[in-house]
Design a protein around this motif. Sequence first.
Motif, PDB file in Angstrom:
ATOM      1  N   ARG A 192       0.827  -1.203   0.000  1.00 20.15           N
ATOM      2  CA  ARG A 192       0.000   0.000   0.000  1.00 20.15           C
ATOM      3  C   ARG A 192       0.865   1.258   0.000  1.00 20.15           C
ATOM      4  O   ARG A 192       0.562   2.247  -0.679  1.00 20.15           O
ATOM      5  N   GLU A 193       1.951   1.207   0.760  1.00 19.35           N
ATOM      6  CA  GLU A 193       2.846   2.365   0.808  1.00 19.35           C
ATOM      7  C   GLU A 193       3.524   2.579  -0.538  1.00 19.35           C
ATOM      8  O   GLU A 193       3.669   3.722  -0.999  1.00 19.35           O
ATOM      9  N   MET A 194       3.926   1.482  -1.209  1.00 20.60           N
ATOM     10  CA  MET A 194       4.546   1.596  -2.522  1.00 20.60           C
ATOM     11  C   MET A 194       3.584   2.216  -3.529  1.00 20.60           C
ATOM     12  O   MET A 194       3.978   3.064  -4.339  1.00 20.60           O
ATOM     13  N   GLU A 195       2.315   1.822  -3.463  1.00 22.86           N
ATOM     14  CA  GLU A 195       1.319   2.391  -4.382  1.00 22.86           C
ATOM     15  C   GLU A 195       1.183   3.888  -4.160  1.00 22.86           C
ATOM     16  O   GLU A 195       1.159   4.676  -5.121  1.00 22.86           O
ATOM     17  N   VAL A 196       1.117   4.297  -2.892  1.00 26.93           N
ATOM     18  CA  VAL A 196       0.991   5.728  -2.575  1.00 26.93           C
ATOM     19  C   VAL A 196       2.213   6.495  -3.054  1.00 26.93           C
ATOM     20  O   VAL A 196       2.097   7.563  -3.681  1.00 26.93           O
TER      21      VAL A 196
END
Length: 386
Positions: A192-196
Amino acid sequence: MINKMPLTVRRSIEIMGIFFLGWLIVLGKGILAPLLMAFFLSIMLLPLYRFFRKYKFPDALSIGISLLALVLALGLIIWFFSYQIASLVSDFPTIQENVTKHLRTLSAWVEDISPLSTAEQTSFISEQSSRILGYAGNMLSGAALSITGIFVFLGLVPIYIFLLLFYKNLLLRFVFFWFSRDMHEKVEGAMREMEVIIKSYLFGLLIQITYITVLLGGILMIIGIKHALLIGVIFAFLNLIPYVGALLGNIIGVLITLASSSELWPIVTVLGVIAAVQFLDNNILMPRIVGSKVKINALASIVGVIVAGEIAGVIGMFLSLPIIAVLKIIFDRTQNFKQWGILFGDERPSESPMVEPALRKDNQKVDQQLERENNIESTDESEHKS
């Protein structure tokens, strides 16, 4: 099993792993470059894809419309470049006259400060021109292969984007199967952090291209610099390549201005406006747009850009920073590779680890303090925001 190994053995395995990974990347760069580009673009298209899925559009149709929007945007950019370059080509007689005038002025100056006469300078320039033309001929002989590679690249990227979005749930399941159940929460948080991070970075680049083109091109147009929009667009796109691109953008801007003007004051004006816009971009606009969830230090950025450029050319340079950011997120969340996350990051301690023993250890409180000192959003905060 790995954690029970001696530290020196683990570090040796890491170094060997990096070597073989680099070797595989070099061997498979023709496959990996379009795949990585498709991966980042597919993440960028996720909001549009999810919008259509929200209104019950079929999966394939949602992906197709998202891809069509991307193709239209790229088509508009190519059309704009073609129009501006055609305008530059139409001024070729004037450009030739101005370049000749500047060369004569330069020749007279060189003759004043050196023993070389105008005839000797002409002979030297002619000799060097022949060498450059021969070198250019050798480069053009391999241009067919590079053009073929570009068409293959452009053909593969949309196919990869479609397949990555179509099979994203399958691919996510594959990722989770690599880890034990107790690690799934961390894996989900990391993804999720990578997507953000990737979305904020890529959308930030789009906004950056727009405002640099408008600011730089608009100011130069008001001042009366010819081909102002072309200078603005070229600098905006080259500025996407960290550090190296800005230098190339300055050089190309000066060359276009020098070729289009018989005076020297426009060159100083162009350099001054570029410097002002770049200062505004680097210190005020871009940090607010992209945010500060992940900061990469300048050393890692420059080395990453050079290495990626050697491996995959200009595409590698464009992709270097998002790849390093993704790797940092992964390394920060794994105990065995945390030191590599520290190497890539910009959490610079005010004290030396030689003096302060707490900086030598893996300490969560110390990490949070460093993030606060360097104005970096903590991992927990970025998770809650996403």
